[in-house]
Design a protein around this motif. Structure first.
Motif, PDB file in Angstrom:
ATOM      1  N   ARG A 165       9.671  35.074 -37.089  1.00 46.59           N
ATOM      2  CA  ARG A 165       9.594  33.636 -36.890  1.00 46.59           C
ATOM      3  C   ARG A 165       8.122  33.222 -36.753  1.00 46.59           C
ATOM      4  N   TYR A 166       7.897  31.922 -36.759  1.00 46.93           N
ATOM      5  CA  TYR A 166       6.543  31.362 -36.699  1.00 46.93           C
ATOM      6  C   TYR A 166       5.846  31.812 -35.421  1.00 46.93           C
ATOM      7  N   GLN A 167       4.615  32.308 -35.570  1.00 51.51           N
ATOM      8  CA  GLN A 167       3.862  32.839 -34.435  1.00 51.51           C
ATOM      9  C   GLN A 167       2.687  31.922 -34.116  1.00 51.51           C
ATOM     10  N   PHE A 168       2.435  31.705 -32.800  1.00 51.31           N
ATOM     11  CA  PHE A 168       1.374  30.825 -32.349  1.00 51.31           C
ATOM     12  C   PHE A 168       0.193  31.640 -31.837  1.00 51.31           C
ATOM     13  N   THR A 169      -0.988  30.985 -31.852  1.00 51.05           N
ATOM     14  CA  THR A 169      -2.121  31.546 -31.130  1.00 51.05           C
ATOM     15  C   THR A 169      -1.970  31.210 -29.651  1.00 51.05           C
ATOM     16  N   ARG A 170      -2.821  31.805 -28.811  1.00 47.01           N
ATOM     17  CA  ARG A 170      -2.689  31.573 -27.384  1.00 47.01           C
ATOM     18  C   ARG A 170      -2.931  30.111 -27.026  1.00 47.01           C
ATOM     19  N   SER A 171      -3.965  29.488 -27.624  1.00 49.51           N
ATOM     20  CA  SER A 171      -4.258  28.087 -27.313  1.00 49.51           C
ATOM     21  C   SER A 171      -3.150  27.170 -27.815  1.00 49.51           C
ATOM     22  N   GLU A 172      -2.550  27.504 -28.946  1.00 43.92           N
ATOM     23  CA  GLU A 172      -1.446  26.694 -29.463  1.00 43.92           C
ATOM     24  C   GLU A 172      -0.235  26.769 -28.533  1.00 43.92           C
ATOM     25  N   MET A 173       0.011  27.979 -27.998  1.00 45.21           N
ATOM     26  CA  MET A 173       1.142  28.133 -27.091  1.00 45.21           C
ATOM     27  C   MET A 173       0.891  27.373 -25.791  1.00 45.21           C
ATOM     28  N   GLU A 174      -0.328  27.373 -25.277  1.00 48.80           N
ATOM     29  CA  GLU A 174      -0.650  26.627 -24.070  1.00 48.80           C
ATOM     30  C   GLU A 174      -0.460  25.126 -24.289  1.00 48.80           C
ATOM     31  N   ALA A 175      -0.841  24.626 -25.464  1.00 51.46           N
ATOM     32  CA  ALA A 175      -0.653  23.208 -25.764  1.00 51.46           C
ATOM     33  C   ALA A 175       0.831  22.862 -25.826  1.00 51.46           C
ATOM     34  N   ARG A 176       1.643  23.778 -26.391  1.00 52.77           N
ATOM     35  CA  ARG A 176       3.093  23.526 -26.465  1.00 52.77           C
ATOM     36  C   ARG A 176       3.714  23.527 -25.076  1.00 52.77           C
ATOM     37  N   GLU A 177       3.220  24.393 -24.180  1.00 53.07           N
ATOM     38  CA  GLU A 177       3.756  24.436 -22.827  1.00 53.07           C
ATOM     39  C   GLU A 177       3.438  23.152 -22.064  1.00 53.07           C
ATOM     40  N   GLU A 178       2.210  22.616 -22.235  1.00 49.31           N
ATOM     41  CA  GLU A 178       1.864  21.349 -21.579  1.00 49.31           C
ATOM     42  C   GLU A 178       2.727  20.212 -22.098  1.00 49.31           C
ATOM     43  N   GLU A 179       2.946  20.205 -23.408  1.00 54.05           N
ATOM     44  CA  GLU A 179       3.802  19.170 -23.998  1.00 54.05           C
ATOM     45  C   GLU A 179       5.236  19.295 -23.483  1.00 54.05           C
ATOM     46  N   TYR A 180       5.696  20.527 -23.300  1.00 52.69           N
ATOM     47  CA  TYR A 180       7.066  20.749 -22.785  1.00 52.69           C
ATOM     48  C   TYR A 180       7.193  20.280 -21.345  1.00 52.69           C
ATOM     49  N   ASN A 181       6.159  20.538 -20.533  1.00 56.14           N
ATOM     50  CA  ASN A 181       6.190  20.088 -19.134  1.00 56.14           C
ATOM     51  C   ASN A 181       6.228  18.564 -19.057  1.00 56.14           C
ATOM     52  N   THR A 182       5.514  17.893 -19.932  1.00 50.28           N
ATOM     53  CA  THR A 182       5.535  16.431 -19.948  1.00 50.28           C
ATOM     54  C   THR A 182       6.925  15.913 -20.306  1.00 50.28           C
ATOM     55  N   GLU A 183       7.562  16.576 -21.285  1.00 52.51           N
ATOM     56  CA  GLU A 183       8.919  16.180 -21.688  1.00 52.51           C
ATOM     57  C   GLU A 183       9.913  16.408 -20.551  1.00 52.51           C
ATOM     58  N   CYS A 184       9.730  17.513 -19.811  1.00 54.44           N
ATOM     59  CA  CYS A 184      10.628  17.790 -18.693  1.00 54.44           C
ATOM     60  C   CYS A 184      10.482  16.749 -17.585  1.00 54.44           C
ATOM     61  N   ALA A 185       9.231  16.353 -17.294  1.00 58.82           N
ATOM     62  CA  ALA A 185       9.000  15.343 -16.269  1.00 58.82           C
ATOM     63  C   ALA A 185       9.629  14.009 -16.660  1.00 58.82           C
ATOM     64  N   ALA A 186       9.509  13.643 -17.916  1.00 56.60           N
ATOM     65  CA  ALA A 186      10.098  12.387 -18.379  1.00 56.60           C
ATOM     66  C   ALA A 186      11.615  12.442 -18.315  1.00 56.60           C
ATOM     67  N   ALA A 187      12.189  13.609 -18.640  1.00 59.29           N
ATOM     68  CA  ALA A 187      13.653  13.745 -18.579  1.00 59.29           C
ATOM     69  C   ALA A 187      14.150  13.657 -17.143  1.00 59.29           C
ATOM     70  N   ALA A 188      13.381  14.246 -16.190  1.00 55.90           N
ATOM     71  CA  ALA A 188      13.794  14.190 -14.787  1.00 55.90           C
ATOM     72  C   ALA A 188      13.746  12.763 -14.264  1.00 55.90           C
ATOM     73  N   ASP A 189      12.732  12.002 -14.647  1.00 58.95           N
ATOM     74  CA  ASP A 189      12.627  10.611 -14.199  1.00 58.95           C
ATOM     75  C   ASP A 189      13.768   9.760 -14.743  1.00 58.95           C
ATOM     76  N   ASN A 190      14.237  10.084 -15.921  1.00 62.90           N
ATOM     77  CA  ASN A 190      15.286   9.293 -16.559  1.00 62.90           C
ATOM     78  C   ASN A 190      16.680   9.854 -16.279  1.00 62.90           C
ATOM     79  N   GLY A 191      16.701  10.965 -15.518  1.00 62.35           N
ATOM     80  CA  GLY A 191      18.005  11.565 -15.219  1.00 62.35           C
ATOM     81  C   GLY A 191      18.648  12.197 -16.434  1.00 62.35           C
ATOM     82  N   GLU A 192      17.847  12.668 -17.349  1.00 63.08           N
ATOM     83  CA  GLU A 192      18.382  13.279 -18.564  1.00 63.08           C
ATOM     84  C   GLU A 192      18.397  14.793 -18.431  1.00 63.08           C
ATOM     85  N   GLU A 193      19.050  15.441 -19.375  1.00 77.75           N
ATOM     86  CA  GLU A 193      19.125  16.897 -19.401  1.00 77.75           C
ATOM     87  C   GLU A 193      17.782  17.487 -19.823  1.00 77.75           C
ATOM     88  N   MET A 194      17.412  18.586 -19.153  1.00 76.15           N
ATOM     89  CA  MET A 194      16.147  19.220 -19.442  1.00 76.15           C
ATOM     90  C   MET A 194      16.155  19.842 -20.840  1.00 76.15           C
TER      91      MET A 194
END
Length: 320
Positions: A165-194
């Motif tokens: 499958r598609y492989q990321f560099t370390r910096s790319e993976m860190e950027a994806r993790e930050e983006e995922y944390n932002t999505e999780c925070a928005a879902a929690a505020d809206n009462g949506e599924e993580m």
């Protein structure tokens, strides 16, 4: 009424009155015609035929001779880039016949002798020896072009990823993790599924590992990539073939002197071809060789002069 008044005697005799001198003085004299200036006769320079005759009769090319001025200018221009056609154009020969004129001049022994003399003087002035030129051309002909530029085959993004499958560099993976944390925070505020985090092929992508023969995405072919080497780390031989960089369509491009041309020059210099072409690659001429060349040119000029005289005499005999 202007004029001298008439007396009774004049009236009786029918004499006309005289006009006053002031009115007669106001009468303009006819303008003198200025002769038109004749245009100065055009002074025409020597034609190509006159120049050819003058060159055949000359023992040396004299720049102070008006008939040799264009010849000397041609040699001056030819010494710049060794391009006969362009030198003829810059020397004010006709553009239409520049190639023919250049071929005619370069085949003349006097022009060849003058060019050889100037080349000899320039080599003496710059301290250029035949071995130096030969070494330079040999270096270009035998250089390893991988010292200048490489065509690498890198691994694709799927070659070494988990489960192909598609492989990321370390910096790319860190950027994806930050983006995922932002999505999780928005879902929690809206009462949506993580949302679920997908690592795909994981991290650690390194294209220099090379392609994976079992990759189901590139099938082991990898991704081609052109890499220019740092000119500061080039060997002295590689620097001979390095011509700098220039702007290209997709970024800077490296200029590399053609190895095939250098090989061709070496082959001709060593006599590998049947034509035995002498490239005169920086070869220095001794004073004796230069004198011999001038003597041969002088003899050829005298022979051409005698032939021209015989031809003129023959034409004179044929005239009625």
């Amino acid at each position: 009424m202007s004029g001298t008044p008439r007396n009774a005697a004049d009236i009786a005799k029918g004499v006309a009155p005289k006009r006053s001198s002031s009115k007669a003085a106001t009468k303009k004299a006819p303008a003198k015609k200025v002769p038109a200036k004749k245009p100065a006769p055009k002074v025409l320079g020597p034609t190509d035929e006159d120049e050819a005759v003058e060159l055949a009769n000359a023992l040396t090319i004299d720049p102070d001779n008006p008939k040799h001025a264009r010849l000397a200018r041609f040699i001056d221009e030819y010494m710049i880039d060794l391009n006969g056609t362009q030198a003829a154009i810059r020397a004010h020969y006709s553009v239409r016949t520049a190639q023919v004129q250049a071929s005619r001049l370069l085949s003349n022994v006097m022009v060849q002798a003058e060019i050889s003399r100037r080349q000899h003087e320039r080599r003496e002035r710059l301290g250029i020896e035949a071995d130096t030129v030969y070494k330079y051309v040999h270096g270009i002909a035998t250089v390893d072009t991988n010292e200048l530029i490489e065509n690498r085959i890198d691994a694709c993004r799927y070659c070494w990823g988990r489960d192909n499958r598609y492989q990321f560099t370390r910096s790319e993976m860190e950027a994806r993790e930050e983006e995922y944390n932002t999505e999780c925070a928005a879902a929690a505020d809206n009462g949506e599924e993580m949302p679920q985090f997908d690592e795909k092929g994981g991290t650690g992508f390194n294209p220099k590992e090379g392609p994976n023969p079992e990759c189901m995405e590139c099938f082991g072919d990898g991704v081609p990539k052109i890499v220019m080497k740092d000119s500061r780390n080039m060997s002295p031989q590689a620097r001979m073939a390095y011509g700098g960089t220039k702007p290209g369509k997709f970024g800077p491009e490296m200029v590399v002197y053609e190895r095939t041309k250098a090989l061709d020059m070496l082959a001709r210099h060593e006599g590998f071809y049947n034509d035995k072409l002498d490239l005169n690659m920086g070869q220095q001429m001794t004073a004796e060789e230069l004198d011999a060349l001038y003597e041969a040119a002088e003899a050829k000029a005298m022979a051409d002069k005698e032939t021209l005289a015989e031809r003129e005499a023959l034409l004179g005999d044929l005239e009625p």
